[in-house]
Enzyme design. Structure first.
Site, PDB file in Angstrom:
ATOM      1  N   ASP A  39      75.065  47.181  57.865  1.00  0.00           N
ATOM      2  CA  ASP A  39      75.926  47.941  56.969  1.00  0.00           C
ATOM      3  C   ASP A  39      76.752  46.975  56.114  1.00  0.00           C
ATOM      4  OD1 ASP A  39      77.656  49.890  55.864  1.00  0.00           O
ATOM      5  OD2 ASP A  39      77.470  51.119  57.650  1.00  0.00           O
ATOM      6  N   THR A  80      76.877  54.344  52.601  1.00  0.00           N
ATOM      7  CA  THR A  80      76.222  54.266  53.908  1.00  0.00           C
ATOM      8  C   THR A  80      75.229  55.394  54.180  1.00  0.00           C
ATOM      9  OG1 THR A  80      78.087  53.068  54.853  1.00  0.00           O
ATOM     10  CG2 THR A  80      76.648  54.230  56.401  1.00  0.00           C
ATOM     11  N   ASN A 101      78.418  59.978  51.500  1.00  0.00           N
ATOM     12  CA  ASN A 101      78.954  60.169  52.847  1.00  0.00           C
ATOM     13  C   ASN A 101      79.514  61.581  52.980  1.00  0.00           C
ATOM     14  OD1 ASN A 101      78.321  57.522  53.540  1.00  0.00           O
ATOM     15  ND2 ASN A 101      80.325  56.748  52.900  1.00  0.00           N
ATOM     16  N   ASP A 304      80.502  46.313  57.688  1.00  0.00           N
ATOM     17  CA  ASP A 304      81.075  47.162  56.645  1.00  0.00           C
ATOM     18  C   ASP A 304      82.581  47.312  56.831  1.00  0.00           C
ATOM     19  OD1 ASP A 304      80.540  49.063  54.349  1.00  0.00           O
ATOM     20  OD2 ASP A 304      81.522  50.435  55.745  1.00  0.00           O
ATOM     21  N   HIS A 308      85.187  45.815  54.080  1.00  0.00           N
ATOM     22  CA  HIS A 308      86.176  46.677  53.423  1.00  0.00           C
ATOM     23  C   HIS A 308      87.579  46.123  53.596  1.00  0.00           C
ATOM     24  CE1 HIS A 308      83.990  50.051  51.821  1.00  0.00           C
ATOM     25  NE2 HIS A 308      83.336  50.261  52.956  1.00  0.00           N
ATOM     26  N   HIS A 482      82.191  49.474  47.596  1.00  0.00           N
ATOM     27  CA  HIS A 482      80.850  49.531  47.021  1.00  0.00           C
ATOM     28  C   HIS A 482      80.624  50.937  46.515  1.00  0.00           C
ATOM     29  CE1 HIS A 482      79.910  51.588  50.793  1.00  0.00           C
ATOM     30  NE2 HIS A 482      80.632  50.642  51.369  1.00  0.00           N
TER      31      HIS A 482
END
Length: 541
Positions: A39, A80, A101, A304, A308, A482
């Site tokens: 991820d 994701t 998401n 991920d 972030h 992203h």
């Protein structure tokens, strides 16, 4: 006597011929396919830290496997859920329905989470844990097709810290999908798959590996001065971990152990915990133990969370990938011991990541922060028409207009859209905005336009699409994110290794949607029902 001997020889020949026919008729497949998604792994991470990778992880895949150097995401909203769904369906959000998401559901009048399912119950976690299933996925996954091809004798298991990372790849017919419940520190599932956690999952949860990992805290794997591929440790555009006074090493976790089970997700220990659960699943489910091919879909969610929080140029990210390389090497060694050369593995990612806006500003690169939901174009449109909640929702860069309110006010829906688009295109932080009903007329290069067409599910999409300028994020001032079509978000690794795979690499463009049909061809099974990907034939023996 001669007659008996002749009869015996004849029967032996017939039995031998039948045996050969049965062998020839049997489809050759590996014992297990292991799909690995990382991820938030940009393609360049394969090489950026390569000098410090060991020989058994990423380097082994590049050395022994087939690497696609120019692999891209073929739709616009690089997040994701879309990534996991598209890799395993060989499809795009326009077809598989997973266009974010979350997205806005006009019928329900609220935002819908990609794997929410109120008809099932979470098993094994906190009583408040939201129940999940793949019901919002509109097509089959490669895992579904393997189950169908073997008359449901193949076993399929999906695993990830994130629920969507475990649920969507495993598809509709999986034996189980498992994710991490931050409320309890347990790995959980839902009644969509089963009525009770398997004994091996209960045993794993009772080991409390998560608690032992918290006690390790998080310091750099090597002396911090050797992290030369990263920015300085203390930057104002890095986010802070809970309990940290500053975003610097070491990150102390032991103080929150037993009380904050979410924190581990944003550390490399989340990858360690995932690998241990993967091993437990292989052993507990007996994956790859017979002649019927099984499928294990695993996603490493922690990169991920870390990206972030700290951004892609942080020491935290470099350390994460150096540690993940070791985890991958250990996993491959484990698979070697269990299955010899009878397993196939692929590596890819759901999306990449942009530079932190603060990093871009410091380095004189294009980029910045813009709140598209409160841009000048939206404010002017609200002021002109003065309709309460004119913008019903904003998701995945798309604006959902309040059609009912516009109709009640006896306004032209098309004129409101046209005015909004015109004003949005005046905003300096916005690259381009267009009416989704006129997407084919959008003033964009064909290749870029196709990504927005591929990303628009007509029943779940909004009315107006907003594209931010390169390097701009609708995000806070720390960390990064992203979700765009730009290469930093859309250029991802695609590497195959193991049974049936050649050693080599391709420089031609391929897409993440090409993975499912390639594995389908390898396994000699039907492609997923929404597949639009193409087989990467040069990767197959």
């Amino acid at each position: 006597m001669k007659l008996i001997t002749l009869l015996t020889v004849t029967l032996m020949f017939i039995f031998s011929l039948n045996a050969q026919q049965r062998t020839a008729a049997k489809t050759e497949r590996p014992k297990i396919v292991v799909g690995i998604m990382v991820d938030q792994m940009r393609w360049d991470f394969l090489y950026r830290f390569q000098d410090r990778y060991g020989e058994g992880g990423f380097k082994r895949m590049l050395r022994e496997g087939f690497n696609c150097d120019n692999a891209y995401i073929p739709y616009a909203q690089t997040v994701t859920a879309c990534g996991h769904a598209s890799v395993y369906t060989g499809s795009v959000p326009a077809i598989n329905g997973i266009m974010g998401n979350e997205w806005y559901d006009r019928g329900l009048g609220r935002t819908v989470y990609c794997v929410e399912d109120g008809s099932v119950t979470t098993i094994g976690g906190n009583s408040n844990a939201a129940p999940m299933s793949p019901k919002n996925l509109l097509v089959t996954s490669i895992c579904d097709e393997l189950r169908i091809a073997t008359n449901f004798k193949s076993k399929v298991v999906g695993i990830a810290i994130k629920d969507r990372g475990g649920v969507l790849p495993a598809g509709h017919t999986a034996n189980g999908a498992y994710w991490y419940d931050s409320g309890s520190g347990n790995w959980v599932t839902s009644t969509y798959y089963m009525e009770e956690l398997p004994s091996w999952v209960k045993f794993f949860n009772n080991r409390r590996i998560v608690d032992s990992l918290y006690k390790l805290n998080w310091n750099t794997l090597y002396p911090i001065k050797t992290y030369t591929q990263s920015d300085e440790d203390d930057k104002i555009y890095e986010g802070k971990s809970q309990g940290d006074a500053k975003p610097v090493f070491p990150h102390m976790l032991n103080a929150t152990g037993g009380t904050n089970y979410l924190a581990i997700s944003a550390t490399p220990h989340g990858n360690t915990m995932t690998v241990e659960f993967v091993k437990a699943a292989i052993q507990g489910e007996g994956l790859g133990a017979d002649d019927i091919t099984d499928f294990l879909a695993v996603s490493f969610s922690s990169p991920d969370y870390i990206g972030h929080q700290y951004g892609p140029n942080s020491i935290e990210i470099e350390d994460t990938y150096l540690r993940l390389d070791k985890e991958m090497a250990a996993l491959f060694t484990y698979l070697d011991g269990k299955f010899g050369n009878q397993y196939t593995v692929f590596l890819t990612a759901d999306h990449g990541v942009a530079n932190s806006p603060g990093y871009s500003k410091e380095k004189k690169l294009p980029g910045g922060v813009i709140n598209a939901a409160n841009s000048s174009g939206i404010m002017k449109t609200n002021n002109k028409y003065n309709i309460p909640r004119l913008m019903e929702a904003n998701a995945n860069g798309q604006i959902y207009l309040n059609r009912k309110a516009i109709d009640t006010a006896k306004l032209s829906f098309s004129e409101v859209k046209k005015y909004l688009v015109t004003e949005l295109n005046k905003d300096p932080g916005i690259f381009y905005a267009f009416d989704n009903e006129e997407i084919n007329d959008a003033l964009l290069p064909t290749e870029v336009k196709e990504r927005f067409i591929n990303g628009l599910n007509v029943k779940r999409g909004g009315d107006v699409q907003v594209i931010l300028n390169s390097g701009y994020l609708s995000w806070g001032t720390t960390g990064s994110s992203h979700g765009s079509w730009y290469p930093y978000d859309a250029h991802i690794p695609v590497v195959f290794m193991g049974w049936g795979i050649k050693s080599g690499h391709a420089t031609r463009d391929v897409h993440m949607t090409d993975i499912a049909p390639t594995i389908s061809t390898l396994l000699k099974i039907q492609m997923p029902s929404g597949n639009i990907g193409k087989v990467i034939g040069e990767a197959l023996k």
